[in-house]
Design a protein around this motif. Structure first.
Motif, mmCIF file in Angstrom:
data_model
loop_
_atom_site.group_PDB
_atom_site.id
_atom_site.type_symbol
_atom_site.label_atom_id
_atom_site.label_comp_id
_atom_site.label_asym_id
_atom_site.label_seq_id
_atom_site.Cartn_x
_atom_site.Cartn_y
_atom_site.Cartn_z
ATOM 1 N N ARG C 125 30.515 37.931 38.228
ATOM 2 C CA ARG C 125 29.151 37.252 37.772
ATOM 3 C C ARG C 125 29.962 35.338 38.218
ATOM 4 O O ARG C 125 29.496 34.666 38.973
ATOM 5 N N ARG C 126 31.075 34.960 37.757
ATOM 6 C CA ARG C 126 31.900 34.390 38.639
ATOM 7 C C ARG C 126 31.660 33.919 40.119
ATOM 8 O O ARG C 126 31.660 32.705 39.955
ATOM 9 N N ILE C 127 32.294 34.812 40.686
ATOM 10 C CA ILE C 127 32.268 34.538 41.801
ATOM 11 C C ILE C 127 31.690 34.933 42.468
ATOM 12 O O ILE C 127 30.825 34.286 43.475
ATOM 13 N N ALA C 128 30.032 35.960 42.048
ATOM 14 C CA ALA C 128 29.048 35.737 42.598
ATOM 15 C C ALA C 128 28.715 33.948 42.881
ATOM 16 O O ALA C 128 27.616 33.713 43.166
ATOM 17 N N ALA C 129 28.489 33.267 41.591
ATOM 18 C CA ALA C 129 27.495 32.443 41.021
ATOM 19 C C ALA C 129 28.257 31.336 41.392
ATOM 20 O O ALA C 129 27.809 30.016 42.505
#
Lengths: 315, 315, 315, 315
Positions: C125-129
Motif C-alpha cells: 500500500r505504501r509503495i503504491a501510494a
C-alpha cells in the motif's frame, strides 16, 4: 489380477470411514468403494495420506485392504500404501498389505530419520527385492520432508526397481521431468496427486491422477480425465475449474484451531457424509473435528458444485 | 520400581546392537547395558532415535525392552520411546513397551501428518490418559519437523499430563524457558538431549541429560554431571570439551555418501565395537555403513580421548 | 507509453551483461534488447533476479534502466524491479527506476526482516501510494522466503494497489487461484516466472510469462506463447519440451562448487555469449564462474536445441 | 582508535530512534548512546538487525554512523553493519560506513540470491581485501537463511580475512565449535547475539555479547558480563534469569497482527521510551506498531525487572 503397466486413469486415494469409536467402518468403506467404482474410476489407492494411513493401526490397515480387495474381486486394480519410517518397518507393511491382496505397494522415502539420496535408493531396492508386487514411489515432501529427485526416480525406473511414481509434491516442473524422462521406460507410470492442476498434469503427459477430492466427486475427475484424453482442452478447463472451486472446502476448518490434515480430511469426510456415502464423518485422533458451522460451509461447497440434492450414485 | 520425579542424571539413549543379519543382538545389548550401569549412569532410555527406534520392527522393539528390563531388574529407571506418527499408533507402542516393563514412555509430537498445537495437546492428553506409566515429551524437530512450544509443554506439566521433557532441539534459549517454567511444577523433569552443551544445560538448571555419545563414554558424562552438580565449573568445562572433541566422530562419515543418521549412529556403534562392548557395528537399513578408513578415524577419536588401549569397563 | 492493462505476452527478465571488470556492458545490453525485441517479445523486465538485480549497485541499476528505456523508446513496455529489503529502501529504488523511465515497478515481499501478511499488505500500500507507475507484486519464495498468499494478492488487486503479479513460486495450484480470482479484476495481470511449465500456466489462463530462459531463446517462447493463444496444444507441447531440454543447461554447473544462481545465470550468459549476443559471459560477485568444460556443455544444449551455427538474430 | 583484538565485552546493537516522520532522531540516538556508555558497555554495534538496518535508507545509515562516531570520539569501539544482498552492494556500504568512522564492518552471508559455501568464502575475501577496517562475520540464519559453517568461519579466521564473528544463530553447540576452534587464532573475537543464554556463551568462552535487550537494560548485561568474568556462577545465573524475564517483552505484540521484528523492536523501543531515553517509540515501515495495551504490558515487564520509577541513568 496383474497391475496394468503403466497404471493409468483416476485412482482415488480412498478415505477410510471410521465409526464414532474410531474403528474402521467397513460397510461405509465398501459403500464408498462402490460409489467410486460406479463413477468409473480406474483403480483404488488404499492406505495413502488421504486414507489416514498415518493414523491407522496395523490391524486397521490390514482390515481395510482385505475388505476392499475381497469386495472388488479384481474388477479394477487395488494398490496400497506401506507407509512407515524406514526399510525394516516398511517391509512389514509390504508383507501385510500384499498378503491382504494389494496389487502394488506405494512407498515413501524414509522419514523421521535423516536421510540421503543413496539411502533412498537402497531403501527402494531392498523393498522391491522383497515385494511380491510392483513398488510405486510416493513423493510427498509435505509429509516426509524430502523431495524425491527426478533422476533418482528415473534411475530406479530404468533398473526395474520402481513401477511408477505418485507425485504429491505440487512441483509441476519437476513432475514434467518425470513424465518426459519416463518415456524411455515404457510401463512406468507417472501419476499426479494434485487436485487442482490435474488437467495440466494429464495434458503434459501424466498417466493418471490420484486426487483426494475424487472421493467426494469421482464423476468429476473421471470426466476430467476423459476430456484430457480426448484433447478437449475447453471441456477439461471447465471441469477442472469446477473441481477447484469444490476443493475450496479444505479451507473451511479454522487454521487457528486445527492443522491442515484435520481441515482437509475433515472436509472430505463431511462431504461424503452429506452426500450419504458414509455413516460418520469422524477423523482419527489427534485430528480436530470440524464445527457444525464449518460442516455447513462444506455443504455449501457441495451445493455450489451441483452435488447436493442429487443421488450421490447418479453422478 | 517407580520413576523418580523428576528423573535426573545421565540417562543414555541406549544403542541397539544388531547382528550381521540385522536382528537384535541381545548379548551385546546387555553388555552395553552393563557397561553403562557400571559407569554410574542414572537411568536408561530405550527406543529413542539413537536406539534406531525408527528402524526397528515392533517385535524388535518389544524384545529390546523386555531384555533390558529383565536384565537390570529395577536397579535403575528404564524408560522407552513410543515413536510413531499419530495417537492411535503411539498408543499401541505404549501398551507394548509398558507391558514389557518400561517405567515411562517418551513420545514425540505427531509427524508425517501435518499437525497443530491443539492437536499436539490432544495427542499427549489421550496418551497420558491411556498410559499406565508417566509420559515424557520428546522434542526433536530434526525428526518430526515441529518444535514443541515451551508454553505448551509447561501447560501439560501443570495439568499433570507430562512428567518431563527430553529436549533434542538444540535451542538452549527455549530450553531455559522450560527449566525456569518447570520450577512451578515440582516433579517435572527437564532433560537435555545435547552432547555438546550438556554442561550449559545442567548449569542453567536441567535435571539431567540424554546424550547419545554417553553410549561411547558413559564415564565422561557421569563425571561431567558430578562436576556440574558440585558447581565445579572448571572441571565441567574440561570434561565437556574432551567430550566435544570425541563427538567429532559423527563427522567422519562422508556426507557425499550418507546421511547424518548413518554417520552418527555408525560412528557410535563403530566406537562401541572398537571398545569391545558390542560384537558388530552394523546399523539398520537403509543406513549406509562407514568405510574401513572411516572406522579407523573413529578409532583415532577414541584414542585422542583416552578411550582405547584401556579396558572399557575400567573407565 | 502507458503500461497495457493487463500486461500480456512474453516479457523476458533481461540479463545484465557485464564487462570483465564487472561494469554494466551497455553495448551488449542493448544488443541483447534488440535480440529480444526482434524476436517479438511483448515487454522487457529489467532488474529482476535473472538480471542479477541483487548484485548490481544502485548506480548500475539506474544505468541499466536509463539505457534500455532510451534505446527502446516506447516500442514496448519496460518494467523494472525495485528489489530491496523493506519499504523505505524499496521506495528509493522506485523513485530511481521510474525517473529512469520504467513503466511499472516489480516489488517483492519484505525480506531479511521477519515479516507478516499484515506487514506485506502495508508494504504494498505504501509503495503504491508513492509510486508514479503501477506496482506489480513479485512472488519469489526461493529468494525472500515468504510465499505471497493468493487472497492477499487478490485483495490488493481489488483495491487497485497492485496491477499484476509475477509468480516465480513454482506452485501452479496457487497460481491457478490467482488466475481464477483475478477474473474479478480486469486489467490485473497474472504472469508466470516459470521456464518449464509456461505452456500449462498460459493454458490455464495466465496473461503472460517472464522466463529467464527467454534471454537465450526468445523466439522459442514467442512461438510457445502463440501456440497457446491459438489453442494449438500439440504445437505448444512440442515447443515447450524443446525449451525444457534447453533449460537443462542450468544443471551444468557443478553443485559441489557453486550455488544455483551461479549455475543458472552462468549458463544463460554463457549461452548468450556463444550465440554472439553479448561480449562477455561474466557474472557478478560472489558468483562462481562456469569452467571451460561446463561452458562446452552449455554449447551442446544450444546445439541440441538447434540454436548454434545459425545467426542468433534469425531465430 | 584501533579495534581491540579480540573485541570483548558487552557491545549492544544500538537501536535507531526515529521521529514520528520516520527520520533518524539524532538527539534520541545520542541520548541512547550516552545511556549505554554510562552503563559501562564495551563497544557499540550500529546498523545491525536490532538497529533496523534493513529498514534504513543509505542516507539514514550514513547519518547514524557519522553522528555516533563523532559523539563518542573514540571513547569505545564503534562497529557497523554493512547489510546488503551481495558483494558489490556490501562493498558500497563498507565504503560508506568506514568513511563515516566505523572501526569494523559486520557482514552477513549473501542473501536473496541462492548461495554456496564457496561463494560465501569468496564474498568475505573480496570484502576484506577492499575494507580499510577489520571484517566481522554476522551469522544470522533467521534473516539470511544460511548458517555459516564453523569450519568456514575458522578457515577465514586463520587466513586473517575475518577478525571475529557475531553469532545470532541460537545454536550454542555450533557456537562452542567457534569458541574452541578460535583458540588457534588469537585476536579473533567470538561474540554471541543471544539475550537469553549470554551467561552460557560467556562461560564456555565467548569474548563478548551483542544482545538487543542491552539497549533496554545495559546495566544488567554489564553486571552479567562481570559475574561471568569473575566466575561468579550464582550471580551470573540470577542476573541472567532477571534479564530473561525482562526479555519476555518481545512476546507482547500479538502474533496474529504482526511479525517477530515488529514485536521485538517495538518492545525495545517502547521500553526505551518508557524509560525516558528516546522521544518516540515508532519503528520503521512496514512494521506494525504495538497497541496501547501492548505498550502497557511492556511497562509491566520493566517494572517487574526493577527498571521503572528509577532514573534510567542511575542503573
Amino acid at each position: 489380477m496383474t497391475l496394468p503397466a503403466p497404471l493409468t486413469g483416476v485412482v482415488p486415494p480412498v478415505c477410510t470411514p471410521l465409526t464414532p469409536e474410531r474403528e474402521v467402518d467397513e460397510p461405509s468403506l465398501l459403500r464408498l468403494v462402490d460409489f467410486l467404482v460406479e463413477a468409473g474410476v480406474h483403480g483404488l489407492f488404499l492406505l495413502g495420506s488421504t486414507s489416514e494411513a498415518a493414523f491407522l493401526t496395523d490391524a486397521q490397515r490390514r482390515r481395510v485392504v482385505a475388505a476392499v480387495t475381497a469386495h472388488v474381486g479384481g474388477q479394477l486394480p487395488v494398490i496400497a500404501g506401506a507407509i512407515d519410517m524406514t526399510t525394516p518397518r516398511v517391509l512389514e507393511h509390504v508383507a501385510a498389505v500384499t498378503s491382504a491382496g494389494a496389487q502394488a505397494v506405494v512407498v515413501t522415502a524414509p522419514f523421521y530419520a535423516r536421510t540421503h539420496p543413496a539411502e533412498i535408493v537402497h531403501h527402494y531396492r531392498r523393498i522391491a527385492a522383497a515385494s511380491p508386487v510392483p513398488v510405486i514411489a510416493y513423493d510427498i515432501p509435505v509429509a516426509v520432508h524430502t523431495k524425491l529427485p527426478a533422476d533418482l526416480v528415473l534411475g530406479l525406473a530404468g533398473d526395474g526397481v520402481l513401477a511408477g511414481v505418485k507425485d504429491s509434491s505440487g512441483d509441476l516442473a519437476a513432475f514434467r521431468e518425470l513424465v518426459t524422462g519416463s518415456r524411455a521406460h515404457p510401463g512406468f507410470g507417472v501419476l499426479t496427486g494434485s487436485e487442482q492442476i490435474t488437467d495440466a498434469a494429464l495434458e503434459l503427459g501424466a498417466d493418471g491422477a490420484v486426487p483426494g477430492l475424487a472421493n467426494v466427486d469421482p464423476h468429476g475427475y473421471v470426466r476430467l480425465y476423459r476430456h484430457c484424453r480426448a484433447a478437449d482442452q475447453e471441456g477439461a478447463r471447465a471441469e477442472q475449474e469446477r473441481l477447484c472451486a469444490l476443493f475450496g472446502m479444505v479451507g473451511v476448518g479454522d487454521p487457528a484451531r486445527m492443522g491442515g490434515s484435520s481441515a482437509a480430511l475433515g472436509a472430505f469426510k463431511a462431504a461424503l457424509h452429506l452426500r450419504g456415502v458414509i455413516d460418520c464423518p469422524v477423523t482419527a485422533e489427534p485430528q480436530v473435528p470440524l464445527s457444525g458451522e464449518e460442516v455447513e460451509r462444506v455443504g455449501k461447497f457441495l451445493a455450489a458444485a451441483g452435488l447436493l440434492g442429487q443421488d450421490a450414485h447418479g453422478g
